[in-house]
Write a protein that holds these residues in place. Structure first.
Motif, PDB file in Angstrom:
ATOM      1  N   CYS A  46       0.885  -1.161   0.041  1.00 25.25           N
ATOM      2  CA  CYS A  46       0.154  -0.055  -0.065  1.00 25.25           C
ATOM      3  C   CYS A  46       0.933   1.184  -0.025  1.00 25.25           C
ATOM      4  O   CYS A  46       1.633   1.583   0.971  1.00 25.25           O
ATOM      5  N   CYS A  48       1.418   4.726   0.689  1.00 32.17           N
ATOM      6  CA  CYS A  48       0.937   5.789   1.537  1.00 32.17           C
ATOM      7  C   CYS A  48       1.350   7.197   1.157  1.00 32.17           C
ATOM      8  O   CYS A  48       0.507   8.081   1.470  1.00 32.17           O
ATOM      9  N   ILE A  58       3.638   0.426   2.634  1.00 34.73           N
ATOM     10  CA  ILE A  58       3.619  -0.806   3.771  1.00 34.73           C
ATOM     11  C   ILE A  58       3.389  -2.049   2.822  1.00 34.73           C
ATOM     12  O   ILE A  58       2.353  -2.021   2.342  1.00 34.73           O
ATOM     13  N   GLY A  92       6.316  -4.677   7.439  1.00 32.73           N
ATOM     14  CA  GLY A  92       5.887  -3.840   6.531  1.00 32.73           C
ATOM     15  C   GLY A  92       7.112  -3.283   5.469  1.00 32.73           C
ATOM     16  O   GLY A  92       6.906  -2.778   4.553  1.00 32.73           O
ATOM     17  N   PHE A 101       3.844   0.906  12.471  1.00 34.39           N
ATOM     18  CA  PHE A 101       2.932   1.786  11.787  1.00 34.39           C
ATOM     19  C   PHE A 101       1.394   0.862  11.886  1.00 34.39           C
ATOM     20  O   PHE A 101       1.496  -0.224  11.558  1.00 34.39           O
ATOM     21  N   LEU A 103      -1.685   0.624   9.757  1.00 40.82           N
ATOM     22  CA  LEU A 103      -2.602   1.084   8.349  1.00 40.82           C
ATOM     23  C   LEU A 103      -3.963   0.616   8.818  1.00 40.82           C
ATOM     24  O   LEU A 103      -4.130  -0.461   8.941  1.00 40.82           O
ATOM     25  N   HIS A 104      -4.783   1.800   8.662  1.00 40.46           N
ATOM     26  CA  HIS A 104      -6.175   1.314   9.005  1.00 40.46           C
ATOM     27  C   HIS A 104      -7.245   2.128   8.451  1.00 40.46           C
ATOM     28  O   HIS A 104      -6.886   2.914   7.341  1.00 40.46           O
ATOM     29  N   SER A 113      -2.062  11.386  12.750  1.00 42.57           N
ATOM     30  CA  SER A 113      -2.264  10.403  11.624  1.00 42.57           C
ATOM     31  C   SER A 113      -2.032  10.884  10.297  1.00 42.57           C
ATOM     32  O   SER A 113      -2.518  12.192   9.852  1.00 42.57           O
ATOM     33  N   VAL A 116      -4.378   8.675   3.958  1.00 41.30           N
ATOM     34  CA  VAL A 116      -4.095   7.924   2.655  1.00 41.30           C
ATOM     35  C   VAL A 116      -5.147   7.688   1.698  1.00 41.30           C
ATOM     36  O   VAL A 116      -6.295   7.699   2.299  1.00 41.30           O
ATOM     37  N   LEU A 122      -2.655   6.101   8.114  1.00 39.23           N
ATOM     38  CA  LEU A 122      -1.495   5.439   8.900  1.00 39.23           C
ATOM     39  C   LEU A 122      -1.198   6.277   9.888  1.00 39.23           C
ATOM     40  O   LEU A 122      -0.870   7.520  10.072  1.00 39.23           O
ATOM     41  N   THR A 123      -1.067   5.510  10.945  1.00 38.96           N
ATOM     42  CA  THR A 123      -0.745   6.214  12.276  1.00 38.96           C
ATOM     43  C   THR A 123       0.366   5.371  12.997  1.00 38.96           C
ATOM     44  O   THR A 123       0.337   4.168  13.090  1.00 38.96           O
ATOM     45  N   TYR A 147       9.028  -0.355   6.811  1.00 37.27           N
ATOM     46  CA  TYR A 147       8.389   0.285   5.826  1.00 37.27           C
ATOM     47  C   TYR A 147       9.148   0.042   4.233  1.00 37.27           C
ATOM     48  O   TYR A 147      10.625  -0.122   4.437  1.00 37.27           O
TER      49      TYR A 147
END
Length: 205
Positions: A46, A48, A58, A92, A101, A103-104, A113, A116, A122-123, A147
């Motif tokens: 992903c 970001c 990530i 990652g 990290f 990713l959510h 945060s 994305v 991403l936090t 990452y």
């Protein structure tokens, strides 16, 4: 690492500037079968952030098996343990493997945060782990250690040399718990691509 120190760190991230038109932030990168770097073979990433200054993403299809979410919470002294919710741990990427990290989905955020593209975030603060352990937090997420990073122009060069395909993200690709190859095939299926028929041509969705 000092004795007794946490194996990962979660802290505030610097906010990048506004997204620039024409960049791939928020897209999913899919490694071509011809990927020569073994660190990224059959990887799904992903992306970001992506700008003229470089890119950061990530890897979302390499689960960590030797560390559980409960063990991580204990090391970070986050309660409650056992938690009311759990998220899966992933490797990652090869950069800063001691940094964590999450990713959510974008339904939760905290100061620092990173938004994305596509409705995700991403936090890197421990606040999100406290929220998840307590039964709250984002609806979907994964925790990545490390990452993938690219310098200015590096990712564009790799795409030009047919190392990556790209496709828009969805929650099934990002958060479904599948092994590495299964998620790689799922991502290719979104492009309606059979990996057995892939040739060394780059493309975008």
């Amino acid at each position: 690492m000092e004795e007794g120190a946490s194996p990962i760190q979660l802290s505030r991230m610097a906010r990048p500037g506004p997204a620039e038109e024409g960049w791939l932030g928020g897209q999913i990168l899919i490694a071509m079968p011809s990927m020569e770097d073994p660190r990224f073979a059959r990887s799904v990433i992903c992306l970001c952030a992506h700008s003229s200054e470089g890119a950061m993403g990530i890897v979302i299809n390499r689960a960590i098996e030797n560390l559980t979410f409960d063990e991580l919470l204990k090391q970070l002294e986050v309660t409650p343990v056992p938690p009311q919710r759990r998220i899966r741990l992933h490797a990652g990427g090869p950069v800063e493997g001691g940094r964590g990290f999450v990713l959510h989905t974008g339904d939760w955020s905290s100061e620092g945060s990173l938004t994305v593209e596509g409705g995700f975030a991403l936090t890197a603060s421990v606040d999100i782990l406290k929220a998840i352990a307590g039964g709250g937090g984002p609806r979907q997420g994964l925790l990545a250690l490390g990452y993938a990073g690219w310098g200015p122009g590096q990712l564009e060069s790799e795409i030009a040399h047919n190392a990556w395909l790209s496709v828009s993200p969805d929650e099934a690709i990002l958060f479904t718990e599948e092994d590495q190859d299964a998620k790689w095939h799922r991502a290719l299926a979104k492009l309606k691509v059979d990996p057995l028929l892939l040739v060394d041509t780059a493309g975008r969705a």
